[in-house]
Design an enzyme around this catalytic site. Structure first.
Site, PDB file in Angstrom:
ATOM      1  N   THR A  73       0.839  -1.203   0.000  1.00 30.06           N
ATOM      2  CA  THR A  73       0.000   0.000   0.000  1.00 30.06           C
ATOM      3  C   THR A  73       0.870   1.246   0.000  1.00 30.06           C
ATOM      4  OG1 THR A  73      -1.736  -1.200   1.150  1.00 30.06           O
ATOM      5  CG2 THR A  73      -1.843   1.190   1.273  1.00 30.06           C
ATOM      6  N   GLN A 180       1.263  -9.246  -6.262  1.00 30.63           N
ATOM      7  CA  GLN A 180       0.877 -10.666  -6.333  1.00 30.63           C
ATOM      8  C   GLN A 180       1.838 -11.496  -7.180  1.00 30.63           C
ATOM      9  OE1 GLN A 180      -1.467 -12.292  -4.634  1.00 30.63           O
ATOM     10  NE2 GLN A 180      -2.495 -10.554  -3.692  1.00 30.63           N
ATOM     11  N   CYS A 328     -14.651  -7.126   3.104  1.00 31.57           N
ATOM     12  CA  CYS A 328     -15.153  -6.637   4.376  1.00 31.57           C
ATOM     13  C   CYS A 328     -14.121  -5.681   4.960  1.00 31.57           C
ATOM     14  CB  CYS A 328     -15.389  -7.801   5.321  1.00 31.57           C
ATOM     15  SG  CYS A 328     -16.298  -7.298   6.761  1.00 31.57           S
TER      16      CYS A 328
HETATM   17  N1  PLP Z   1      -1.735  -4.597  -4.157  1.00 32.88           N
HETATM   18  C1  PLP Z   1      -2.245  -5.827  -4.313  1.00 32.88           C
HETATM   19  C2  PLP Z   1      -2.477  -6.358  -5.687  1.00 32.88           C
HETATM   20  C3  PLP Z   1      -2.560  -6.608  -3.193  1.00 32.88           C
HETATM   21  O1  PLP Z   1      -3.080  -7.817  -3.354  1.00 32.88           O
HETATM   22  C4  PLP Z   1      -2.340  -6.055  -1.903  1.00 32.88           C
HETATM   23  C5  PLP Z   1      -2.722  -6.808  -0.694  1.00 32.88           C
HETATM   24  O2  PLP Z   1      -3.794  -7.322  -0.586  1.00 32.88           O
HETATM   25  C6  PLP Z   1      -1.783  -4.771  -1.802  1.00 32.88           C
HETATM   26  C7  PLP Z   1      -1.497  -4.076  -2.944  1.00 32.88           C
HETATM   27  C8  PLP Z   1      -1.505  -4.165  -0.467  1.00 32.88           C
HETATM   28  O3  PLP Z   1      -0.324  -4.695   0.098  1.00 32.88           O
HETATM   29  P1  PLP Z   1      -0.033  -4.561   1.666  1.00 32.88           P
HETATM   30  O4  PLP Z   1      -0.936  -5.511   2.360  1.00 32.88           O
HETATM   31  O5  PLP Z   1       1.414  -4.942   1.805  1.00 32.88           O
HETATM   32  O6  PLP Z   1      -0.247  -3.135   2.023  1.00 32.88           O
END
Ligand code: PLP
Length: 377
Positions: A73, A180, A328
């Protein structure tokens, strides 16, 4: 409660014991602040830089192009917010099936009047229309493109090399959310022309809240987080030393066994599809065909279920962890923006099954058996 089948590995994966063992000394004895100028600090500084060098070589980039973050994120936020701010970008091209860490960030930038976001067309399977992308790139030279390598809900894979080449041709700055796929696929950023890519360690048996942004040395952007000289002035804050060490170890394990693990998980996925086809007539699969998509993810829609709301609950009670077609967050259940974007029938219950090397055929059999029962109650 006993977990009989953990099939939610796209959400997170269990940490590898070898990873944990690599991290523990940095919690117990090697606790120095990496910015301290004494032996305790030098020890942890060296561990961070060793990890950076080790991670960089998997992607054929220079260690100075890896910036550690608190995960995917933050890496996505840094890539988008900082490149818009620093490079004077006015147009962003993205898709409606990106992770919220991208979509919400772009919506914020657009609401502030900083950029115009153009959404690339998708077909019914959620595949990016490359012709439309090229038209958008042609009309908006020098824009920022953010397209994920693999979709976390339906598993669609982007032809990342082709998109990188197109972006280079039209002088666009290409960012890819590779959360991913890093640790699951080999990626070479000398061949794939992404200038920024995001990583999260907990998606491949590493620790949570640890990741990085790959930022090409050809791009100069400002930091997202200010407050210290860490990460060569690009990310203030004392480094997550044990997380970084754990992530490097998780990559080492992932890339050491990648061919074997890929083959094993692919086989589990096709076994799952065979069992589902036999057990549930009328079952549908969302997204790109199974062979063309991320080998860890399968998204299914069930023909009819008496009690859609109870399905995941019943599976949970049976010790099965999967995720639903609704996310959720803060206790509020919302329909999946990805499934809505590709025009899925949201009245039909959908389930994402996501696999790891730790899953077994027995777990798959148990899941299908239970699903067959619960879709009828
Ligand atoms: N981008 C994708 C494609 C994800 O699947 C996720 C997590 O679910 C994230 C970003 C966010 O990553 P993080 O949990 O390390 O913040």
């Amino acid at each position: 409660m006993a977990i009989n089948a953990y099939l939610d590995n796209a959400a997170t994966t269990p940490i590898d014991k070898e990873v944990l063992d690599a991290m523990l000394p940095y919690m117990e004895t090697h606790f120095g602040n990496p910015s301290s100028i004494h032996a305790f600090g030098w020890e942890t500084r060296a561990a961070i830089e060793r990890s950076r060098r080790s991670i960089a070589q998997y992607f054929n980039v220079s260690p100075g192009e890896i910036f550690f973050t608190s995960g995917g994120t933050e890496a996505n936020n840094m890539a988008l917010r900082c490149s818009v701010e620093s490079l004077g970008i006015k147009t962003v091209i993205s898709s409606r099936i990106e992770h919220h860490a991208v979509i919400h960030t772009l919506e914020m930038l657009e609401n502030k009047g900083l950029v115009k976001v153009l959404w690339v067309r998708l077909n019914k399977k959620g595949v990016i229309d490359l012709q439309h992308l090229e038209q958008l790139l042609e009309k908006n030279k020098g824009s920022l493109v953010s397209l994920m390598h693999a979709n976390n809900e339906i598993g669609n894979l982007l032809p990342i090399k082709k998109v990188g080449d197109l972006c280079a041709e039209y002088h666009a700055v290409f960012h890819s959310d590779t959360v991913q796929t890093m640790g699951h696929y080999v990626l070479d950023f000398q061949k794939v022309k992404a200038l920024m890519a995001s990583c999260s360690a907990h998606k491949f048996h590493g620790p949570k809240s640890t990741g990085f942004l790959y930022l090409s040395g050809n791009l100069r952007i400002n930091p997202l987080i200010y407050g210290g000289p860490q990460e060569r002035n690009m990310r203030g804050g004392t480094e997550n030393v044990y997380g970084i060490v754990g992530m490097a170890k998780a990559f080492e394990i992932a890339y050491r066994n990648i061919k074997k693990d890929q083959a094993y998980i692919r086989d589990l996925k096709s076994y799952l599809i065979d069992l589902l086809n036999a057990a549930i007539p009328g079952i549908k699969y969302n997204g790109e065909s199974a062979e063309k998509s991320l080998y860890t993810v399968l998204n299914i829609s069930l023909p009819s279920v008496k009690n859609k709301e109870m399905l995941l609950f019943n599976l949970d009670i049976a010790g099965i962890a999967v995720s639903g077609g609704s996310a959720c967050s803060s206790g509020v259940s919302q329909d999946s923006h990805v499934l809505s974007a590709i025009g899925c029938d949201m009245k039909k219950p959908s389930i994402r099954v996501s696999l790891s090397k730790l899953n077994t055929r027995t777990e798959i059999e148990y899941f299908v058996e239970q699903l067959k029962i619960f879709q009828l109650v």
